[in-house]
Scaffold this motif. Sequence first.
Motif, PDB file in Angstrom:
ATOM      1  N   VAL A 195      11.870 -14.220   2.071  1.00  0.00           N
ATOM      2  CA  VAL A 195      11.834 -13.128   1.101  1.00  0.00           C
ATOM      3  C   VAL A 195      10.425 -12.582   0.956  1.00  0.00           C
ATOM      4  N   TRP A 196       9.458 -13.483   0.844  1.00  0.00           N
ATOM      5  CA  TRP A 196       8.093 -13.027   0.578  1.00  0.00           C
ATOM      6  C   TRP A 196       7.462 -12.379   1.805  1.00  0.00           C
ATOM      7  N   LEU A 197       7.861 -12.814   2.997  1.00  0.00           N
ATOM      8  CA  LEU A 197       7.421 -12.078   4.183  1.00  0.00           C
ATOM      9  C   LEU A 197       8.051 -10.685   4.205  1.00  0.00           C
ATOM     10  N   GLY A 198       9.296 -10.611   3.716  1.00  0.00           N
ATOM     11  CA  GLY A 198       9.952  -9.316   3.609  1.00  0.00           C
ATOM     12  C   GLY A 198       9.198  -8.391   2.664  1.00  0.00           C
ATOM     13  N   VAL A 199       8.785  -8.936   1.512  1.00  0.00           N
ATOM     14  CA  VAL A 199       7.986  -8.160   0.558  1.00  0.00           C
ATOM     15  C   VAL A 199       6.673  -7.736   1.198  1.00  0.00           C
ATOM     16  N   LEU A 200       6.068  -8.663   1.976  1.00  0.00           N
ATOM     17  CA  LEU A 200       4.787  -8.367   2.629  1.00  0.00           C
ATOM     18  C   LEU A 200       4.915  -7.198   3.603  1.00  0.00           C
ATOM     19  N   VAL A 201       5.931  -7.240   4.469  1.00  0.00           N
ATOM     20  CA  VAL A 201       6.057  -6.153   5.448  1.00  0.00           C
ATOM     21  C   VAL A 201       6.482  -4.853   4.781  1.00  0.00           C
ATOM     22  N   PHE A 202       7.232  -4.948   3.678  1.00  0.00           N
ATOM     23  CA  PHE A 202       7.521  -3.746   2.898  1.00  0.00           C
ATOM     24  C   PHE A 202       6.217  -3.113   2.426  1.00  0.00           C
ATOM     25  N   ALA A 203       5.342  -3.971   1.898  1.00  0.00           N
ATOM     26  CA  ALA A 203       4.064  -3.470   1.392  1.00  0.00           C
ATOM     27  C   ALA A 203       3.209  -2.892   2.517  1.00  0.00           C
ATOM     28  N   ILE A 204       3.197  -3.593   3.672  1.00  0.00           N
ATOM     29  CA  ILE A 204       2.418  -3.101   4.817  1.00  0.00           C
ATOM     30  C   ILE A 204       2.942  -1.731   5.247  1.00  0.00           C
ATOM     31  N   GLY A 205       4.254  -1.648   5.420  1.00  0.00           N
ATOM     32  CA  GLY A 205       4.855  -0.375   5.829  1.00  0.00           C
ATOM     33  C   GLY A 205       4.599   0.721   4.819  1.00  0.00           C
ATOM     34  N   ALA A 206       4.686   0.363   3.530  1.00  0.00           N
ATOM     35  CA  ALA A 206       4.470   1.353   2.482  1.00  0.00           C
ATOM     36  C   ALA A 206       3.043   1.870   2.476  1.00  0.00           C
ATOM     37  N   PHE A 207       2.102   0.956   2.603  1.00  0.00           N
ATOM     38  CA  PHE A 207       0.710   1.384   2.545  1.00  0.00           C
ATOM     39  C   PHE A 207       0.306   2.152   3.804  1.00  0.00           C
ATOM     40  N   CYS A 208       0.985   1.882   4.916  1.00  0.00           N
ATOM     41  CA  CYS A 208       0.781   2.715   6.110  1.00  0.00           C
ATOM     42  C   CYS A 208       1.142   4.164   5.785  1.00  0.00           C
ATOM     43  N   VAL A 209       2.242   4.316   5.061  1.00  0.00           N
ATOM     44  CA  VAL A 209       2.704   5.647   4.682  1.00  0.00           C
ATOM     45  C   VAL A 209       1.817   6.241   3.593  1.00  0.00           C
ATOM     46  N   ILE A 210       1.517   5.430   2.575  1.00  0.00           N
ATOM     47  CA  ILE A 210       0.759   5.931   1.429  1.00  0.00           C
ATOM     48  C   ILE A 210      -0.620   6.424   1.834  1.00  0.00           C
ATOM     49  N   PHE A 211      -1.342   5.615   2.622  1.00  0.00           N
ATOM     50  CA  PHE A 211      -2.681   6.042   3.038  1.00  0.00           C
ATOM     51  C   PHE A 211      -2.602   7.233   4.000  1.00  0.00           C
ATOM     52  N   GLY A 212      -1.529   7.259   4.799  1.00  0.00           N
ATOM     53  CA  GLY A 212      -1.338   8.406   5.672  1.00  0.00           C
ATOM     54  C   GLY A 212      -1.074   9.674   4.878  1.00  0.00           C
TER      55      GLY A 212
END
Length: 451
Positions: free
Chosen positions: A42-59
């Motif tokens: 679950v927590w790795l899932g949260v981590l990759v969600f955050a990684i993917g999100a911040f890729c989008v957010i900073f972009g």
Amino acid sequence: MELQQKEHYGLSTAVSMIVGISIGSGIFFKSDDILKSTGGSVWLGVLVFAIGAFCVIFGSITLSQLASRSTKQGGVISYYEEFVSSRFASAFGWFQMLVYFPTITAVVSWVSGIYTISLLNLPSALELQTLLGFLYLSFFFLMNYLSYKLGGAFQNLTTVVKMIPLLGVALIGLFWTKEVPSLPQDVVVVESSVVGWGLLAALAPIAFSFDGWIVSTSITQEVKNHRKTMPIALTIGPLLVLSVYLAFFLGMIAVVGTEYILSAGDQAISQVGNSVLGASGEKILFVFVLIAILGVVNGVSLGFIRLPQTLASKHMVPFSDKIIKINDKRGLSPYSALTAYLITVFWLIIHFLTQKFNILAGGDISEIAIVFSYVAYIILYVKVIGLKRTGHIKSTFLGTVAPILGIIGSIIILLGGVISNPLYSPVFLLFSGSVCLMGYLYGVRKKTMRR
């Protein structure tokens, strides 16, 4: 000569396009893919969600700097034209028109067909799914051509409606105390596992789940006070999506458990409805899910029907003189709408064939197009860094930190796409690059002819 667009959309529509297109399909049928890629953690899932999100957010924060300075119409295409070159704009425009928009529209329309079948208890045949998808995309293309007001209103409405099950499941998950349901007898148990760097494969479905924010830039010149409005929308939208996604993801796990999601796959969303609302819960949840996905189809078609018209106004496509002709009553080109529609139907047929014969090893035609688009944004991120160096952008965060993180994010998403489908992703990346090359060469040709 650039066409002058009327400003008839506000901040709410711009944000609802980002939230409404992003939220609506991916989170409902990609959660199990994400959990499988993380081995059930679950927590790795949260981590990759955050990684993917911040890729989008900073972009998106980075591109907002170009949006606030752009004077041309066309969203990302105009950023290429104004800050890089018209030939690169032509290259990216061809990719968006021939690959990116139509593949996403085709796949999401097909998914709408899947959920309609589930809702109505119809035979789950690929042919019927595709037929329903065709009817849906035809309806939304026609509606958005006939009335921009209806398209915008539907987008705002579905954005609000789709939040109900997402936030509802999230809140219920906080207080859920019942035991997780048992797996159906015909479902094989999938155990948790250690995946190592394989967790990066989760970034492909996450990129799909978050994608949509960029579509809002296609209506930039039709947004009131767009130089201030679009940067706000491009910052707020992805942050809202991340918050809702994480809340729903954790709520869903609380209700049915990781083993159920891993093993049952897309069936898990049905069980969430049953667990929360009883026997009729599955149908009720499917109504909301279908509305959410139809909001995606509407939002993407709303943006796509304008794209050929935009490219034609810049003489970046064949038959520009014909495509550029605007219907004064509707403010849109009928040839632009028809071109976008026919290209989408073509890709829907291709999608049907790839699913029928399992050509893409479980993937679909839209994922690699999305991955390629993130790679293409790197050129724009680098340009923003250049604007900081020349003093046009004063903020170190906006001009240096955000674009660098955006570049890193794009590279991570590229790696995730290759890992998720190592056999076909190089082929699709090469195909997308070839389409860009054709657009670039056409831009060179047209520039030479005008001299």
